[in-house]
Motif scaffolding. Sequence first.
Motif, PDB file in Angstrom:
ATOM      1  N   LYS A 143      -1.854  -0.816  -2.656  1.00  0.00           N
ATOM      2  CA  LYS A 143      -3.076  -0.123  -3.061  1.00  0.00           C
ATOM      3  C   LYS A 143      -2.781   1.236  -3.687  1.00  0.00           C
ATOM      4  O   LYS A 143      -3.490   1.674  -4.595  1.00  0.00           O
ATOM      5  CB  LYS A 143      -4.016   0.019  -1.855  1.00  0.00           C
ATOM      6  CG  LYS A 143      -4.607  -1.303  -1.393  1.00  0.00           C
ATOM      7  CD  LYS A 143      -5.481  -1.123  -0.174  1.00  0.00           C
ATOM      8  CE  LYS A 143      -6.043  -2.455   0.301  1.00  0.00           C
ATOM      9  NZ  LYS A 143      -6.983  -3.049  -0.671  1.00  0.00           N
ATOM     10  N   LEU A 144      -1.746   1.922  -3.209  1.00  0.00           N
ATOM     11  CA  LEU A 144      -1.385   3.200  -3.814  1.00  0.00           C
ATOM     12  C   LEU A 144      -0.927   3.029  -5.258  1.00  0.00           C
ATOM     13  O   LEU A 144      -1.077   3.934  -6.083  1.00  0.00           O
ATOM     14  CB  LEU A 144      -0.284   3.885  -3.010  1.00  0.00           C
ATOM     15  CG  LEU A 144      -0.713   4.679  -1.770  1.00  0.00           C
ATOM     16  CD1 LEU A 144       0.495   5.214  -1.043  1.00  0.00           C
ATOM     17  CD2 LEU A 144      -1.661   5.811  -2.144  1.00  0.00           C
ATOM     18  N   GLU A 145      -0.364   1.870  -5.572  1.00  0.00           N
ATOM     19  CA  GLU A 145       0.100   1.612  -6.928  1.00  0.00           C
ATOM     20  C   GLU A 145      -0.989   1.020  -7.818  1.00  0.00           C
ATOM     21  O   GLU A 145      -0.754   0.766  -9.005  1.00  0.00           O
ATOM     22  CB  GLU A 145       1.292   0.645  -6.878  1.00  0.00           C
ATOM     23  CG  GLU A 145       2.521   1.244  -6.204  1.00  0.00           C
ATOM     24  CD  GLU A 145       3.624   0.223  -6.011  1.00  0.00           C
ATOM     25  OE1 GLU A 145       3.374  -0.977  -6.305  1.00  0.00           O
ATOM     26  OE2 GLU A 145       4.733   0.612  -5.576  1.00  0.00           O
ATOM     27  N   SER A 146      -2.181   0.817  -7.270  1.00  0.00           N
ATOM     28  CA  SER A 146      -3.278   0.241  -8.051  1.00  0.00           C
ATOM     29  C   SER A 146      -3.787   1.237  -9.083  1.00  0.00           C
ATOM     30  O   SER A 146      -3.702   2.462  -8.903  1.00  0.00           O
ATOM     31  CB  SER A 146      -4.421  -0.167  -7.112  1.00  0.00           C
ATOM     32  OG  SER A 146      -5.565  -0.546  -7.846  1.00  0.00           O
ATOM     33  N   ASP A 147      -4.353   0.717 -10.168  1.00  0.00           N
ATOM     34  CA  ASP A 147      -4.953   1.586 -11.177  1.00  0.00           C
ATOM     35  C   ASP A 147      -6.420   1.875 -10.880  1.00  0.00           C
ATOM     36  O   ASP A 147      -7.096   2.541 -11.662  1.00  0.00           O
ATOM     37  CB  ASP A 147      -4.822   0.956 -12.573  1.00  0.00           C
ATOM     38  CG  ASP A 147      -5.464  -0.422 -12.645  1.00  0.00           C
ATOM     39  OD1 ASP A 147      -5.901  -0.938 -11.587  1.00  0.00           O
ATOM     40  OD2 ASP A 147      -5.522  -1.001 -13.759  1.00  0.00           O
ATOM     41  N   ARG A 152      -6.820   2.967  -4.230  1.00  0.00           N
ATOM     42  CA  ARG A 152      -5.919   4.028  -3.741  1.00  0.00           C
ATOM     43  C   ARG A 152      -6.552   4.782  -2.573  1.00  0.00           C
ATOM     44  O   ARG A 152      -5.854   5.209  -1.642  1.00  0.00           O
ATOM     45  CB  ARG A 152      -5.574   4.977  -4.888  1.00  0.00           C
ATOM     46  CG  ARG A 152      -4.888   4.302  -6.069  1.00  0.00           C
ATOM     47  CD  ARG A 152      -4.187   5.284  -6.977  1.00  0.00           C
ATOM     48  NE  ARG A 152      -5.092   6.217  -7.612  1.00  0.00           N
ATOM     49  CZ  ARG A 152      -5.748   5.986  -8.740  1.00  0.00           C
ATOM     50  NH1 ARG A 152      -5.607   4.822  -9.368  1.00  0.00           N
ATOM     51  NH2 ARG A 152      -6.554   6.896  -9.264  1.00  0.00           N
ATOM     52  N   LEU A 153      -7.863   4.944  -2.622  1.00  0.00           N
ATOM     53  CA  LEU A 153      -8.558   5.599  -1.514  1.00  0.00           C
ATOM     54  C   LEU A 153      -8.460   4.753  -0.252  1.00  0.00           C
ATOM     55  O   LEU A 153      -8.292   5.292   0.857  1.00  0.00           O
ATOM     56  CB  LEU A 153     -10.020   5.834  -1.890  1.00  0.00           C
ATOM     57  CG  LEU A 153     -10.823   6.779  -0.986  1.00  0.00           C
ATOM     58  CD1 LEU A 153     -10.191   8.158  -0.964  1.00  0.00           C
ATOM     59  CD2 LEU A 153     -12.272   6.871  -1.443  1.00  0.00           C
ATOM     60  N   GLN A 154      -8.555   3.432  -0.380  1.00  0.00           N
ATOM     61  CA  GLN A 154      -8.367   2.553   0.776  1.00  0.00           C
ATOM     62  C   GLN A 154      -6.957   2.684   1.343  1.00  0.00           C
ATOM     63  O   GLN A 154      -6.771   2.624   2.562  1.00  0.00           O
ATOM     64  CB  GLN A 154      -8.637   1.108   0.368  1.00  0.00           C
ATOM     65  CG  GLN A 154     -10.099   0.794   0.106  1.00  0.00           C
ATOM     66  CD  GLN A 154     -10.307  -0.654  -0.319  1.00  0.00           C
ATOM     67  OE1 GLN A 154      -9.398  -1.474  -0.237  1.00  0.00           O
ATOM     68  NE2 GLN A 154     -11.501  -0.977  -0.784  1.00  0.00           N
ATOM     69  N   ALA A 155      -5.967   2.863   0.461  1.00  0.00           N
ATOM     70  CA  ALA A 155      -4.595   3.047   0.930  1.00  0.00           C
ATOM     71  C   ALA A 155      -4.477   4.306   1.787  1.00  0.00           C
ATOM     72  O   ALA A 155      -3.808   4.298   2.836  1.00  0.00           O
ATOM     73  CB  ALA A 155      -3.647   3.137  -0.266  1.00  0.00           C
ATOM     74  N   VAL A 156      -5.117   5.386   1.363  1.00  0.00           N
ATOM     75  CA  VAL A 156      -5.082   6.627   2.147  1.00  0.00           C
ATOM     76  C   VAL A 156      -5.737   6.407   3.511  1.00  0.00           C
ATOM     77  O   VAL A 156      -5.254   6.910   4.541  1.00  0.00           O
ATOM     78  CB  VAL A 156      -5.785   7.763   1.377  1.00  0.00           C
ATOM     79  CG1 VAL A 156      -5.787   9.044   2.209  1.00  0.00           C
ATOM     80  CG2 VAL A 156      -5.091   8.012   0.044  1.00  0.00           C
ATOM     81  N   GLU A 157      -6.820   5.639   3.538  1.00  0.00           N
ATOM     82  CA  GLU A 157      -7.499   5.357   4.806  1.00  0.00           C
ATOM     83  C   GLU A 157      -6.601   4.540   5.730  1.00  0.00           C
ATOM     84  O   GLU A 157      -6.579   4.775   6.955  1.00  0.00           O
ATOM     85  CB  GLU A 157      -8.808   4.608   4.528  1.00  0.00           C
ATOM     86  CG  GLU A 157      -9.853   5.452   3.805  1.00  0.00           C
ATOM     87  CD  GLU A 157     -11.032   4.628   3.320  1.00  0.00           C
ATOM     88  OE1 GLU A 157     -11.025   3.397   3.552  1.00  0.00           O
ATOM     89  OE2 GLU A 157     -11.950   5.195   2.713  1.00  0.00           O
ATOM     90  N   ILE A 158      -5.855   3.590   5.164  1.00  0.00           N
ATOM     91  CA  ILE A 158      -4.919   2.803   5.973  1.00  0.00           C
ATOM     92  C   ILE A 158      -3.847   3.704   6.577  1.00  0.00           C
ATOM     93  O   ILE A 158      -3.513   3.611   7.762  1.00  0.00           O
ATOM     94  CB  ILE A 158      -4.271   1.696   5.123  1.00  0.00           C
ATOM     95  CG1 ILE A 158      -5.322   0.647   4.727  1.00  0.00           C
ATOM     96  CG2 ILE A 158      -3.132   1.026   5.873  1.00  0.00           C
ATOM     97  CD1 ILE A 158      -4.817  -0.371   3.734  1.00  0.00           C
ATOM     98  N   LEU A 159      -3.303   4.599   5.768  1.00  0.00           N
ATOM     99  CA  LEU A 159      -2.289   5.536   6.255  1.00  0.00           C
ATOM    100  C   LEU A 159      -2.865   6.475   7.310  1.00  0.00           C
ATOM    101  O   LEU A 159      -2.197   6.802   8.296  1.00  0.00           O
ATOM    102  CB  LEU A 159      -1.715   6.332   5.086  1.00  0.00           C
ATOM    103  CG  LEU A 159      -0.941   5.539   4.025  1.00  0.00           C
ATOM    104  CD1 LEU A 159      -0.533   6.449   2.879  1.00  0.00           C
ATOM    105  CD2 LEU A 159       0.283   4.867   4.642  1.00  0.00           C
ATOM    106  N   ALA A 160      -4.117   6.902   7.112  1.00  0.00           N
ATOM    107  CA  ALA A 160      -4.751   7.813   8.071  1.00  0.00           C
ATOM    108  C   ALA A 160      -4.947   7.140   9.422  1.00  0.00           C
ATOM    109  O   ALA A 160      -4.858   7.790  10.470  1.00  0.00           O
ATOM    110  CB  ALA A 160      -6.087   8.305   7.520  1.00  0.00           C
ATOM    111  N   VAL A 183      -9.438  10.976  -4.545  1.00  0.00           N
ATOM    112  CA  VAL A 183      -8.240  10.495  -3.851  1.00  0.00           C
ATOM    113  C   VAL A 183      -7.310  11.660  -3.538  1.00  0.00           C
ATOM    114  O   VAL A 183      -6.706  11.717  -2.463  1.00  0.00           O
ATOM    115  CB  VAL A 183      -7.519   9.438  -4.703  1.00  0.00           C
ATOM    116  CG1 VAL A 183      -6.274   8.925  -3.982  1.00  0.00           C
ATOM    117  CG2 VAL A 183      -8.446   8.272  -5.019  1.00  0.00           C
ATOM    118  N   GLN A 184      -7.211  12.609  -4.463  1.00  0.00           N
ATOM    119  CA  GLN A 184      -6.374  13.779  -4.235  1.00  0.00           C
ATOM    120  C   GLN A 184      -6.859  14.573  -3.022  1.00  0.00           C
ATOM    121  O   GLN A 184      -6.054  15.047  -2.201  1.00  0.00           O
ATOM    122  CB  GLN A 184      -6.393  14.674  -5.482  1.00  0.00           C
ATOM    123  CG  GLN A 184      -5.474  15.872  -5.424  1.00  0.00           C
ATOM    124  CD  GLN A 184      -4.011  15.500  -5.519  1.00  0.00           C
ATOM    125  OE1 GLN A 184      -3.309  15.526  -4.524  1.00  0.00           O
ATOM    126  NE2 GLN A 184      -3.555  15.139  -6.718  1.00  0.00           N
TER     127      GLN A 184
END
Length: 552
Positions: A143-147, A152-160, A183-184
């Motif tokens: 997800k972080l590599e998605s355009d 990418r926001l979902q990826a940050v939520e997974i990491l959180a 996202v930033q």
Amino acid sequence: MAYADHDGQVHDHDTDTAHSEQSLVTPVNVATSTQASISNISTATTNSGDAIQQFVAGDFSKRQAMLSDWPGSAESLDSLVEFIANDELYQGNGGQTYLLNKDDQLFTYPDKKETADWPSDLSQITLTNALRSALIFGQAKVKLESDKPAQRLQAVEILADNIDQVDPAIITTAAANEDSAKVQKALTALQARIDFKNGDLPTQIAAVNLLADSDNPQVLVDIESALAADNLDSALEAALIDAESSVSRRIEISTWTGHIFTGMSTASILLLAALGLAITFGLLGVINMAHGELIMIGAYTTYMVQNFFQAYMPDMAGWYLLAAIPAAFLVSAIIGMIIERIVIRPLYGRELETLLATFGVSLILMQLVRMIFGAQNVEVSNVAWLSGAYQVSSSLVLPYNRIAIIGFTVIVVALLVYLLNKTRFGLFIRAVTQNRQMAHAVGIPSARIDMMAFGLGSGLAGMAGCALAQVGNVGPDLGQTYIIDTFLVVVVGGVGQVWGAVLAALGLGVSGTVLEIGIGAVLAKIVLLVLVILFIQKRPQGLFALKGRFVE
């Protein structure tokens, strides 16, 4: 301690546990131990089915490698997670991939066609601790590599959600390449949470000051836990106290914003239900006790349209709602016109008799529905494009189906206002409502207008039922749940007044929701009824008075 998975592979429990605790940047040291497997997976994907089929056919190490470096799309990985979470993913004895739903229907994958040819040995695909750890990392990486910023926001939520396993390097790299402000901001907040947990004192104070602008409930939990610690530095304690106050206030604002939004969506449903009643009551002076059952008919029409699409047009099943809206309007309108022609027309001018007659009609309609569909609720599924929610912030999530109901209500009100004020039919309705005898004298067919207006009001009730089917249960008693609130909207707004109904629905919907939060549903209903009684005593004609034959 050793154990065997469903593939027959033998693993050591301590090794798997250690693997699950590795950093999300290098989980299970896959990068060094399984490079050859990853390469083979990527090469073979196009030759041996899609990524999910590759995953099912693989052994333990191959699955672990795939999850850590997923060769397919982010959507396919999301599908894999959903299948496993719902216990739907299975492997046949020949390595084939199957989906088994809760009704014990077996489907082949990826074409998803039902099959009666069950394999002799069907094993469910599950995840060990090590695979779950790899999956977390794999989802975040893909997800972080998605355009797409949303991915990418979902990826940050997974990491959180797995902050204790996150290597700060992955956050730094992602933030350096991120071009979305939303996202930033999420990455910055995540980095601050990591700094607060692991940094030195100056770093912790800087992180706390940054987190003070957050409305994330988990941040508040972290701050409160830190404040409970002994021997806390005075500067850090002061920063934590200020941050706690700021975060609590922001969460409270988000919470009340969500409550008001829920009240507005409830008001939208009440307004859809009340608009038709406002028209028929204003025009005919008839208290239609069957109006709630017309709402119910709209909901059941939606259920029938859904079943038709699922049976005869499965490829279009996700769009059944677009056909259900006009169908609910037409079916309820036709039934309403039949009721007006057969039951109500012979009783014009006899208000008590029309009330009793329409109450009898409501009982008949409920019993007919019970005979046809049964007494139990039926299931109307949300369409995929209205599932989920829009996340405004960490503590404020707005469901798509309620957003759609509010937007749909705005469109219906706009079309109704245009119909009543800019068309010949609307002119006739207003003329008959204001002075029936004069309208008849100048050639307006008042009897036909009565029937068509009653059909219009009934059709609006049907569309209200269609909307209700997306947010609640559909059963024979559906109409009885909303009929009292619908009459309250009409009475408070002023009989026959569209804008009065709009204001009354907003007031009753929002205030009812707020009162329920403060004092409970039962007391809220009592207080609301008392307030309506007091209001009617002061303004018997409602917010907006309308002159018509029932006023004369």
